[in-house]
Design a protein around this motif. Sequence first.
Motif, PDB file in Angstrom:
ATOM      1  N   THR A  87       0.859  -1.179   0.000  1.00 21.69           N
ATOM      2  CA  THR A  87       0.000   0.000   0.000  1.00 21.69           C
ATOM      3  C   THR A  87       0.893   1.226   0.000  1.00 21.69           C
ATOM      4  O   THR A  87       1.897   1.278   0.719  1.00 21.69           O
ATOM      5  CB  THR A  87      -0.903   0.022   1.255  1.00 21.69           C
ATOM      6  N   PRO A  94      -4.647   5.979   0.882  1.00 19.09           N
ATOM      7  CA  PRO A  94      -3.965   4.715   0.591  1.00 19.09           C
ATOM      8  C   PRO A  94      -4.298   4.210  -0.812  1.00 19.09           C
ATOM      9  O   PRO A  94      -5.448   4.273  -1.236  1.00 19.09           O
ATOM     10  CB  PRO A  94      -4.485   3.764   1.662  1.00 19.09           C
ATOM     11  N   GLU A  96      -3.563   0.787  -3.239  1.00 21.73           N
ATOM     12  CA  GLU A  96      -3.073  -0.592  -3.286  1.00 21.73           C
ATOM     13  C   GLU A  96      -2.300  -0.807  -4.584  1.00 21.73           C
ATOM     14  O   GLU A  96      -2.621  -0.216  -5.614  1.00 21.73           O
ATOM     15  CB  GLU A  96      -4.241  -1.579  -3.226  1.00 21.73           C
TER      16      GLU A  96
END
Length: 116
Positions: A87, A94, A96
Motif C-alpha cells: 500500500t 492509501p 493498493e
Amino acid sequence: MRNVSTRTQRAVARFNSGVMALRSSRLAGRFVRKHLIVVTYTGRRSGRTFQIPVGYRRRGDTVTIGVRMPDVKSWWRNFTGDGGPLTLDLDGAPSEGHAVARRDARGVTVTVRLTA
C-alpha cells in the motif's frame, strides 16, 4: 561493544521517524509529500507489517522507487521474483498496488502497478 548492524538499524529507524514527522508537519509536509511516499507492506518471512518512507516517481498507474544502497536495505527483497502486494500513501489516501523488484547493473528498482 555493540553490533554495528544494530546501531545502523537504530539510526535508520530514527531517520525514518523524523521523515514521517516531516511528512505530517503543516510547514514542510506539502513539500515533503511531493517527493516521498510511505510504503506499507507485510514481510514475507516475518509476517510483520512495516511502514517506510521512500522517494518515488509516478507516471499514471505506475510508481517507480529507486532503492539507494540496496545491499544495506532489506525491504525491497520482499518484492523479488513475482513480487507482492503493498500500500502506498499517495495524495493523502492509501493506494493498493503490486510491486516487483529488479536488480541490474545500475542498482535496484521497485516498480509498483497500482490496482483499482
